[in-house]
Design a protein around this motif. Structure first.
Motif, PDB file in Angstrom:
ATOM      1  N   GLY A  82       0.572  -1.254   0.302  1.00 29.88           N
ATOM      2  CA  GLY A  82       0.538  -0.037  -0.318  1.00 29.88           C
ATOM      3  C   GLY A  82       1.445   1.207  -0.533  1.00 29.88           C
ATOM      4  N   LEU A  83       1.820   1.271   0.083  1.00 26.87           N
ATOM      5  CA  LEU A  83       3.130   2.431  -0.293  1.00 26.87           C
ATOM      6  C   LEU A  83       3.389   2.832  -1.678  1.00 26.87           C
ATOM      7  CD1 LEU A  83       5.447   0.875   2.446  1.00 26.87           C
ATOM      8  CD2 LEU A  83       3.730   2.575   2.428  1.00 26.87           C
ATOM      9  N   SER A  84       3.762   4.018  -1.973  1.00 27.71           N
ATOM     10  CA  SER A  84       4.292   4.661  -3.550  1.00 27.71           C
ATOM     11  C   SER A  84       5.726   4.854  -3.398  1.00 27.71           C
ATOM     12  CB  SER A  84       3.182   5.779  -4.054  1.00 27.71           C
ATOM     13  OG  SER A  84       2.843   7.022  -2.834  1.00 27.71           O
ATOM     14  N   PRO A  85       6.318   5.550  -4.202  1.00 30.95           N
ATOM     15  CA  PRO A  85       7.631   6.221  -4.214  1.00 30.95           C
ATOM     16  C   PRO A  85       7.478   7.224  -3.564  1.00 30.95           C
ATOM     17  CG  PRO A  85       7.479   4.987  -6.252  1.00 30.95           C
ATOM     18  CD  PRO A  85       6.129   4.282  -5.562  1.00 30.95           C
ATOM     19  N   GLN A  86       8.638   7.816  -2.825  1.00 31.01           N
ATOM     20  CA  GLN A  86       8.132   9.638  -2.445  1.00 31.01           C
ATOM     21  C   GLN A  86       9.430   9.688  -2.236  1.00 31.01           C
ATOM     22  OE1 GLN A  86       5.084  10.715  -0.338  1.00 31.01           O
ATOM     23  NE2 GLN A  86       5.704  12.532   0.504  1.00 31.01           N
ATOM     24  N   VAL A  87      10.132  10.641  -2.379  1.00 32.26           N
ATOM     25  CA  VAL A  87      11.717  10.738  -1.900  1.00 32.26           C
ATOM     26  C   VAL A  87      11.581  11.887  -0.230  1.00 32.26           C
ATOM     27  CG1 VAL A  87      13.927  12.752  -2.434  1.00 32.26           C
ATOM     28  CG2 VAL A  87      12.642  11.670  -4.204  1.00 32.26           C
ATOM     29  N   ASN A  88      12.282  11.392   0.557  1.00 29.50           N
ATOM     30  CA  ASN A  88      12.338  12.158   1.721  1.00 29.50           C
ATOM     31  C   ASN A  88      13.510  13.169   1.270  1.00 29.50           C
ATOM     32  OD1 ASN A  88      13.399  13.171   4.429  1.00 29.50           O
ATOM     33  ND2 ASN A  88      13.331  11.132   4.684  1.00 29.50           N
ATOM     34  N   GLU A  89      12.867  14.412   1.050  1.00 26.52           N
ATOM     35  CA  GLU A  89      14.350  15.549   1.544  1.00 26.52           C
ATOM     36  C   GLU A  89      15.443  14.814   2.398  1.00 26.52           C
ATOM     37  OE1 GLU A  89      14.699  17.074  -0.789  1.00 26.52           O
ATOM     38  OE2 GLU A  89      12.581  16.472  -2.285  1.00 26.52           O
ATOM     39  N   GLY A  90      15.124  14.706   2.811  1.00 24.51           N
ATOM     40  CA  GLY A  90      16.244  14.298   4.528  1.00 24.51           C
ATOM     41  C   GLY A  90      17.201  13.507   4.350  1.00 24.51           C
ATOM     42  N   SER A  91      16.961  12.347   3.302  1.00 26.41           N
ATOM     43  CA  SER A  91      17.449  11.002   3.147  1.00 26.41           C
ATOM     44  C   SER A  91      18.538  10.897   2.331  1.00 26.41           C
ATOM     45  CB  SER A  91      16.564  10.290   2.335  1.00 26.41           C
ATOM     46  OG  SER A  91      17.185   9.096   2.088  1.00 26.41           O
ATOM     47  N   TRP A  92      19.931  10.405   2.463  1.00 30.22           N
ATOM     48  CA  TRP A  92      20.902  10.434   1.944  1.00 30.22           C
ATOM     49  C   TRP A  92      20.976  10.530  -0.183  1.00 30.22           C
ATOM     50  CZ3 TRP A  92      23.327   6.998  -0.656  1.00 30.22           C
ATOM     51  CH2 TRP A  92      22.345   5.250  -0.702  1.00 30.22           C
TER      52      TRP A  92
END
Length: 260
Positions: free
Chosen positions: A244-254
């Motif tokens: 139940g998830l989709s790709p999404q960038v976490n801007e705090g991720s390396w």
């Protein structure tokens, strides 16, 4: 048998026989003989002649050419370790010599020729990368720089493949943090390798296994951003969708910085 004993005794009583002094041969003659030997594919003979010239004429007018030919002759017959040592001797004395770029190329390619497969230690690949990088930085316009660039990519790909192999091993054993560290090396240091897409997919898998959903979604999003048509992205997308998830960038991720 008695003569042999007497001969040995003689050696014991009078000491070892004196070494015969080496006949001094003109430098130009030794060099020309070495070139003629190489023309006739007699590289071992050429190496002996060149080494003799080094001993007898260390500061001769042909010293630089002699050291260059020693690198080349050893390289030609697959004596790669000897070629590398000879290259180091040349570069120590002539770092900006007229053939320095070629010597760097011979040294790098001597390492490159010994690269076997990704299952072995990758120090040789690393040595090839370092040597080709030195060549490209010092002589960017050299005719050898382009070939060095191509070979550098292959050597880098080999190291990335090794990191992937180890990462998959850790992941298969449930050591997801250790696997992530390996995949991260590929993503951060070998972005142009053929393994980058799989590395991002494996990060998606491993982060999900650890319950780090945001990082898993980021890995998949970066994969989709950089390689939207990749089969690895399709797999990552489907993997997230099943939860139940989709790709999404976490801007705090390396990984956010890995978008191209």
């Amino acid at each position: 048998m008695g003569l042999l004993v007497l001969a040995l005794a003689g050696c014991s009583m009078f000491g070892p026989p004196k070494l015969r002094e080496e006949e001094i041969i003109p430098e130009a003659s030794l060099y020309q003989q070495a070139l003629a030997s190489m023309d006739n594919q007699r590289f071992l003979t050429a190496i002996e002649l060149l080494e003799r010239s080094e001993r007898q004429h260390p500061r001769g007018q042909l010293a630089e050419e002699t050291k260059l030919m020693l690198v080349y002759a050893n390289y030609r017959i697959g004596k790669f370790d000897e070629a590398i040592l000879a290259a180091d001797r040349y570069l120590a004395l002539y770092p900006n010599g007229r053939d320095a770029a070629y010597v760097y190329w011979l040294k790098g390619t001597s390492y490159f020729a010994q690269i076997k497969d990704i299952t072995r230690d990758q120090q040789i690949s690393q040595n090839a990368i370092e040597t080709y990088t030195q060549l490209i930085r010092a002589f960017p316009n050299s005719e050898h720089a382009k070939d060095a660039q191509d070979k550098l990519k292959v050597a880098s790909d080999n190291i990335a493949g090794k990191e992937m192999s180890v990462g998959r091993y850790y992941q298969g054993n449930g050591q997801h943090s250790a696997a992530i560290n390996r995949y991260r090396v590929v993503v951060e240091q070998y972005q142009t390798s053929t393994h980058i897409e799989e590395a991002l997919y494996r990060l998606t898998e491993s982060y999900l296994s650890l319950g780090l959903v945001s990082e898993a979604r980021t890995a998949a999003a970066v994969l989709g951003h950089n390689y939207p048509s990749s089969e690895w992205y399709k797999r990552a997308f489907d993997l997230l969708a099943r939860q139940g998830l989709s790709p999404q960038v976490n801007e705090g991720s390396w990984m956010a910085a890995q978008r191209t």
